[in-house]
Design a protein around this motif. Structure first.
Motif, PDB file in Angstrom:
ATOM      1  N   GLN A 267     -18.959   8.776  74.133  1.00  0.00           N
ATOM      2  CA  GLN A 267     -20.236   8.066  74.148  1.00  0.00           C
ATOM      3  C   GLN A 267     -21.311   8.805  73.373  1.00  0.00           C
ATOM      4  OE1 GLN A 267     -21.188   7.404  78.246  1.00  0.00           O
ATOM      5  NE2 GLN A 267     -19.462   6.044  78.565  1.00  0.00           N
ATOM      6  N   SER A 268     -21.255  10.137  73.377  1.00  0.00           N
ATOM      7  CA  SER A 268     -22.266  10.931  72.707  1.00  0.00           C
ATOM      8  C   SER A 268     -21.738  12.343  72.512  1.00  0.00           C
ATOM      9  CB  SER A 268     -23.545  10.953  73.552  1.00  0.00           C
ATOM     10  OG  SER A 268     -24.576  11.624  72.878  1.00  0.00           O
ATOM     11  N   ALA A 269     -22.168  13.005  71.457  1.00  0.00           N
ATOM     12  CA  ALA A 269     -21.755  14.385  71.200  1.00  0.00           C
ATOM     13  C   ALA A 269     -22.875  15.119  70.483  1.00  0.00           C
ATOM     14  CB  ALA A 269     -20.476  14.425  70.361  1.00  0.00           C
ATOM     15  N   ALA A 270     -23.044  16.389  70.823  1.00  0.00           N
ATOM     16  CA  ALA A 270     -24.065  17.222  70.204  1.00  0.00           C
ATOM     17  C   ALA A 270     -23.647  18.676  70.366  1.00  0.00           C
ATOM     18  CB  ALA A 270     -25.424  16.981  70.856  1.00  0.00           C
ATOM     19  N   THR A 271     -24.343  19.565  69.679  1.00  0.00           N
ATOM     20  CA  THR A 271     -24.055  20.991  69.811  1.00  0.00           C
ATOM     21  C   THR A 271     -25.351  21.773  69.988  1.00  0.00           C
ATOM     22  OG1 THR A 271     -24.133  21.381  67.430  1.00  0.00           O
ATOM     23  CG2 THR A 271     -21.976  20.869  68.362  1.00  0.00           C
ATOM     24  N   THR A 272     -25.191  22.993  70.483  1.00  0.00           N
ATOM     25  CA  THR A 272     -26.290  23.932  70.633  1.00  0.00           C
ATOM     26  C   THR A 272     -25.725  25.334  70.483  1.00  0.00           C
ATOM     27  OG1 THR A 272     -28.042  24.755  72.080  1.00  0.00           O
ATOM     28  CG2 THR A 272     -26.028  23.993  73.145  1.00  0.00           C
ATOM     29  N   ASN A 273     -26.571  26.275  70.179  1.00  0.00           N
ATOM     30  CA  ASN A 273     -26.088  27.650  70.102  1.00  0.00           C
ATOM     31  C   ASN A 273     -26.093  28.324  71.468  1.00  0.00           C
ATOM     32  OD1 ASN A 273     -28.931  27.873  70.206  1.00  0.00           O
ATOM     33  ND2 ASN A 273     -28.897  29.801  69.093  1.00  0.00           N
ATOM     34  N   LEU A 274     -26.716  27.700  72.473  1.00  0.00           N
ATOM     35  CA  LEU A 274     -26.760  28.295  73.803  1.00  0.00           C
ATOM     36  C   LEU A 274     -27.040  27.216  74.832  1.00  0.00           C
ATOM     37  CD1 LEU A 274     -26.512  31.205  74.894  1.00  0.00           C
ATOM     38  CD2 LEU A 274     -28.997  31.317  74.846  1.00  0.00           C
ATOM     39  N   LEU A 275     -26.184  27.113  75.835  1.00  0.00           N
ATOM     40  CA  LEU A 275     -26.365  26.101  76.869  1.00  0.00           C
ATOM     41  C   LEU A 275     -27.563  26.419  77.760  1.00  0.00           C
ATOM     42  CD1 LEU A 275     -22.651  25.561  77.915  1.00  0.00           C
ATOM     43  CD2 LEU A 275     -24.113  23.975  76.655  1.00  0.00           C
TER      44      LEU A 275
ATOM     45  N   GLY B  47     -29.363  35.273  77.436  1.00  0.00           N
ATOM     46  CA  GLY B  47     -29.083  35.703  76.068  1.00  0.00           C
ATOM     47  C   GLY B  47     -29.790  34.821  75.073  1.00  0.00           C
ATOM     48  N   GLY B  48     -29.282  34.785  73.889  1.00  0.00           N
ATOM     49  CA  GLY B  48     -29.872  33.973  72.843  1.00  0.00           C
ATOM     50  C   GLY B  48     -30.493  34.830  71.767  1.00  0.00           C
ATOM     51  N   SER B  49     -31.220  34.186  70.907  1.00  0.00           N
ATOM     52  CA  SER B  49     -31.830  34.842  69.767  1.00  0.00           C
ATOM     53  C   SER B  49     -33.301  35.069  70.049  1.00  0.00           C
ATOM     54  CB  SER B  49     -31.657  33.963  68.521  1.00  0.00           C
ATOM     55  OG  SER B  49     -32.285  34.537  67.426  1.00  0.00           O
ATOM     56  N   ASN B  50     -33.709  36.320  70.053  1.00  0.00           N
ATOM     57  CA  ASN B  50     -35.114  36.676  70.233  1.00  0.00           C
ATOM     58  C   ASN B  50     -35.597  37.332  68.951  1.00  0.00           C
ATOM     59  OD1 ASN B  50     -35.292  35.862  72.996  1.00  0.00           O
ATOM     60  ND2 ASN B  50     -34.136  37.679  73.523  1.00  0.00           N
ATOM     61  N   ASN B  51     -36.493  36.663  68.261  1.00  0.00           N
ATOM     62  CA  ASN B  51     -36.968  37.140  66.966  1.00  0.00           C
ATOM     63  C   ASN B  51     -38.486  37.148  66.925  1.00  0.00           C
ATOM     64  OD1 ASN B  51     -34.338  37.248  65.663  1.00  0.00           O
ATOM     65  ND2 ASN B  51     -34.369  35.026  65.834  1.00  0.00           N
TER      66      ASN B  51
END
Length: 104
Positions: free
Chosen positions: A34-42, A47-51
């Motif tokens: 029905q639907s699809a998507a992506t992310t770099n972090l749920l 965590g994740g990117s801290n800039n």
């Protein structure tokens, strides 16, 4: 599912993004999807990117460091796929690896 797409193995910085675009097209074409998507972090995952980010119209003073902001990326329809409602505004509908913003 989780994917690891190191840019160093794809030849160009845009190639991993192109792979994601093609993958989403194929997944969305599967009967019953029905639907699809992506992310770099749920959501709710640490965590994740801290800039450091320089914000236009807010120049840094002498010796001042830029603010550190946590950032995540998502593809169009991510919020709809995750059933995350908008309180205000709207989602976006374009994914173009050739025009993505790169961190300096």
């Amino acid at each position: 599912m989780r994917l690891n797409l190191p840019e160093s193995e794809y030849g160009t910085p845009e190639a991993p993004s192109r792979f994601v675009v093609q993958l989403l097209e194929k997944v969305r074409a599967i009967p019953g999807v029905q639907s699809a998507a992506t992310t770099n972090l749920l959501p709710l995952v640490g965590g994740g990117s801290n800039n450091g980010h320089v914000i236009e119209d807010f120049p840094l003073g002498p010796g001042e460091l830029p603010p550190i902001l946590a950032s995540r990326w998502v593809t169009p329809s991510y919020f709809e796929t995750m059933r995350i409602p908008f309180q205000e505004g709207h989602g976006f509908d374009r994914l173009d690896p050739d025009e993505r913003v790169r961190e300096a």
